[in-house]
Design a protein around this motif. Sequence first.
Motif, PDB file in Angstrom:
ATOM      1  N   CYS A  11       0.839  -1.210   0.000  1.00  0.00           N
ATOM      2  CA  CYS A  11       0.000   0.000   0.000  1.00  0.00           C
ATOM      3  C   CYS A  11       0.876   1.263   0.000  1.00  0.00           C
ATOM      4  O   CYS A  11       1.793   1.401   0.815  1.00  0.00           O
ATOM      5  CB  CYS A  11      -0.921   0.003   1.214  1.00  0.00           C
ATOM      6  SG  CYS A  11      -1.938   1.485   1.317  1.00  0.00           S
ATOM      7  N   CYS A  17      -8.529   3.606  -3.391  1.00  0.00           N
ATOM      8  CA  CYS A  17      -9.556   2.794  -2.740  1.00  0.00           C
ATOM      9  C   CYS A  17     -10.578   3.657  -1.995  1.00  0.00           C
ATOM     10  O   CYS A  17     -11.764   3.327  -1.939  1.00  0.00           O
ATOM     11  CB  CYS A  17      -8.926   1.779  -1.791  1.00  0.00           C
ATOM     12  SG  CYS A  17      -7.790   2.549  -0.619  1.00  0.00           S
ATOM     13  N   CYS A  21     -14.598   3.259  -2.779  1.00  0.00           N
ATOM     14  CA  CYS A  21     -15.495   2.622  -1.794  1.00  0.00           C
ATOM     15  C   CYS A  21     -16.858   3.319  -1.749  1.00  0.00           C
ATOM     16  O   CYS A  21     -16.951   4.498  -1.400  1.00  0.00           O
ATOM     17  CB  CYS A  21     -14.868   2.643  -0.406  1.00  0.00           C
ATOM     18  SG  CYS A  21     -15.986   1.941   0.831  1.00  0.00           S
ATOM     19  N   ILE A  26     -13.265   3.457   3.936  1.00  0.00           N
ATOM     20  CA  ILE A  26     -11.798   3.430   3.910  1.00  0.00           C
ATOM     21  C   ILE A  26     -11.249   4.839   4.122  1.00  0.00           C
ATOM     22  O   ILE A  26     -11.769   5.811   3.571  1.00  0.00           O
ATOM     23  CB  ILE A  26     -11.256   2.886   2.560  1.00  0.00           C
ATOM     24  CG1 ILE A  26     -11.951   1.569   2.192  1.00  0.00           C
ATOM     25  CG2 ILE A  26      -9.735   2.680   2.623  1.00  0.00           C
ATOM     26  CD1 ILE A  26     -11.498   0.948   0.891  1.00  0.00           C
ATOM     27  N   ALA A  33      -3.876   2.596   3.777  1.00  0.00           N
ATOM     28  CA  ALA A  33      -5.340   2.482   3.772  1.00  0.00           C
ATOM     29  C   ALA A  33      -5.788   1.729   5.021  1.00  0.00           C
ATOM     30  O   ALA A  33      -5.174   0.735   5.409  1.00  0.00           O
ATOM     31  CB  ALA A  33      -5.786   1.731   2.521  1.00  0.00           C
ATOM     32  N   ILE A  35      -9.378   0.045   6.658  1.00  0.00           N
ATOM     33  CA  ILE A  35     -10.761  -0.309   6.324  1.00  0.00           C
ATOM     34  C   ILE A  35     -11.562  -0.451   7.621  1.00  0.00           C
ATOM     35  O   ILE A  35     -11.166  -1.191   8.527  1.00  0.00           O
ATOM     36  CB  ILE A  35     -10.802  -1.624   5.502  1.00  0.00           C
ATOM     37  CG1 ILE A  35      -9.988  -1.412   4.212  1.00  0.00           C
ATOM     38  CG2 ILE A  35     -12.230  -2.031   5.174  1.00  0.00           C
ATOM     39  CD1 ILE A  35      -9.785  -2.648   3.382  1.00  0.00           C
ATOM     40  N   CYS A  39     -17.316  -1.656   6.091  1.00  0.00           N
ATOM     41  CA  CYS A  39     -17.032  -2.393   4.852  1.00  0.00           C
ATOM     42  C   CYS A  39     -18.067  -3.496   4.651  1.00  0.00           C
ATOM     43  O   CYS A  39     -18.397  -4.231   5.566  1.00  0.00           O
ATOM     44  CB  CYS A  39     -15.639  -3.015   4.933  1.00  0.00           C
ATOM     45  SG  CYS A  39     -15.307  -4.152   3.591  1.00  0.00           S
ATOM     46  N   CYS A  45     -12.837  -1.770  -3.828  1.00  0.00           N
ATOM     47  CA  CYS A  45     -11.483  -1.287  -3.535  1.00  0.00           C
ATOM     48  C   CYS A  45     -10.429  -2.242  -4.105  1.00  0.00           C
ATOM     49  O   CYS A  45      -9.366  -1.807  -4.564  1.00  0.00           O
ATOM     50  CB  CYS A  45     -11.298  -1.124  -2.033  1.00  0.00           C
ATOM     51  SG  CYS A  45     -11.644  -2.627  -1.110  1.00  0.00           S
ATOM     52  N   SER A  48      -9.934  -1.506  -7.619  1.00  0.00           N
ATOM     53  CA  SER A  48      -9.458  -0.134  -7.887  1.00  0.00           C
ATOM     54  C   SER A  48      -7.981   0.059  -7.525  1.00  0.00           C
ATOM     55  O   SER A  48      -7.344   1.004  -7.977  1.00  0.00           O
ATOM     56  CB  SER A  48     -10.290   0.871  -7.086  1.00  0.00           C
ATOM     57  OG  SER A  48      -9.888   0.857  -5.733  1.00  0.00           O
ATOM     58  N   CYS A  49      -7.420  -0.834  -6.695  1.00  0.00           N
ATOM     59  CA  CYS A  49      -6.055  -0.628  -6.195  1.00  0.00           C
ATOM     60  C   CYS A  49      -5.007  -0.917  -7.276  1.00  0.00           C
ATOM     61  O   CYS A  49      -4.895  -2.053  -7.751  1.00  0.00           O
ATOM     62  CB  CYS A  49      -5.795  -1.519  -4.980  1.00  0.00           C
ATOM     63  SG  CYS A  49      -4.091  -1.329  -4.386  1.00  0.00           S
TER      64      CYS A  49
END
Length: 395
Positions: A11, A17, A21, A26, A33, A35, A39, A45, A48-49
């Motif tokens: 990360c 993310c 979300c 997040i 990040a 969470i 969640c 996420c 998307s990362c």
Amino acid sequence: MKEIKVIKEKCTGCGACVQACPFGAIEVVEGKARISEDCRLCGACVSSCPYEAIVITGKEEAVDLSEYKGVLVFGEQREGRIEPVVYELIGKGRELADKLGEELSCVVLGYNMKAQAEELLSYGVDKVYLYDHPSLAVFRDDPYTDIIVDLVEKVKPNIFLIGATFIGRSLAPRIASRLKTGLTADCTGLEIDPESRLLLQTRPAFGGNIMATIVCRNRRPQMATVRYKVMKRAEKTSRRGGEVVVMDFNPKKVRDRVKVRKFVKEEVEVSLTEAEVIVSGGKGLGGPEGFKLIKELADLLGGAVGASRAAVDEGWIGYSHQVGLSGKTVRPKLYIACGISGSVQHLAGMGGSDVIVAINKDPSAPIFKVADIGIVGDLYEVLPRLISRIKKYRG
Ligand SMILES: Cc1cc2nc3c(=O)[nH]c(=O)nc-3n(C[C@H](O)[C@H](O)[C@H](O)COP(=O)(O)OP(=O)(O)OC[C@H]3O[C@@H](n4cnc5c(N)ncnc54)[C@H](O)[C@@H]3O)c2cc1C
């Protein structure tokens, strides 16, 4: 059990993310990040990362199907009035619930809906869950989804039916994906399989060329949307009993990312789905001018103007007039099809009409197979004669 975790070494704290979300679960803390328990494991996420730093591990927990009982209907309202499709869902829902020996319930969200919720009981509903609050008067995806998902998780219905209206089509997939269950859209038939007791959900597939029957074996509830005028409307019953359960609702506990600024109503003289008479025009009209004749006849009969997709695609008339698989489903007492060949997709929307009259110059046009009265001829000769006869008859 499924779990989500951030791989700290990967990360970079870029925040992609956080943007992805949908639940605001997040945040980036000290460059990584984090969470929160908000969640819902939707996985947005993860995809998307850019650094593959978020992973979901474990397996989906198996659902204990025996916990799910009863049929739930979404009691959609607009401007404080229950939508007509709801009464049809109640009719079908009652039949399914009786076959299963289970309860039929309805969920209503709106404002000042108590009297309407009580009225639903007289159509054979055992229980109405009512969320009554000024902020719920107008439909918005976020709060409606949150509330209904919460209710379904508490009540655990076996079957959940929603009208295939603009609202229902927006709401149903959101609810189904949040509950991680299946959804069959635009069902034309719903039955209980006598052996498995599963809901058999039938709908047209492959452009209406075949009817597919779909079952949802391992997830609950079994969710389906149904278009208006496909199922029979519930009758009022003399059956007593049933209750309205007023549910607690705290607007601060639901998301609401959309602000409704203004409603603009489309001007429609006679609603297509409500009309008892529909005069429809197709490609055989040859141009937009032809709809003047169609409208003249429709006005004379106090009816509405319909159209085939071919006529709509040509730009001769607006989409709100389209009848068929990708248009509206109608069930008038009289349907007059002018210059329409009778494709399976068109028939899917008007085949349930009480009396079908077809005017077509091709005697082998498939529309004649479903027509009660078939007139082989040029519509530009037939329609003026029909119009003048009706005028003469009426004096
Ligand atoms: C996924 C999918 C969804 C679809 N959804 C829909 C839908 O919702 N609604 C829909 O309608 N279609 C839909 N279609 C399109 C459908 O397949 C047909 O193309 C369409 O219905 C044809 O429209 P039509 O009958 O007006 O035109 P045509 O099939 O071209 O028929 C015109 C008819 O007019 C007759 N004719 C011509 N001139 C005259 C005249 N002067 N007098 C009398 N008769 C005349 C001809 O003999 C012919 O039978 C869909 C297709 C797909 C693949």
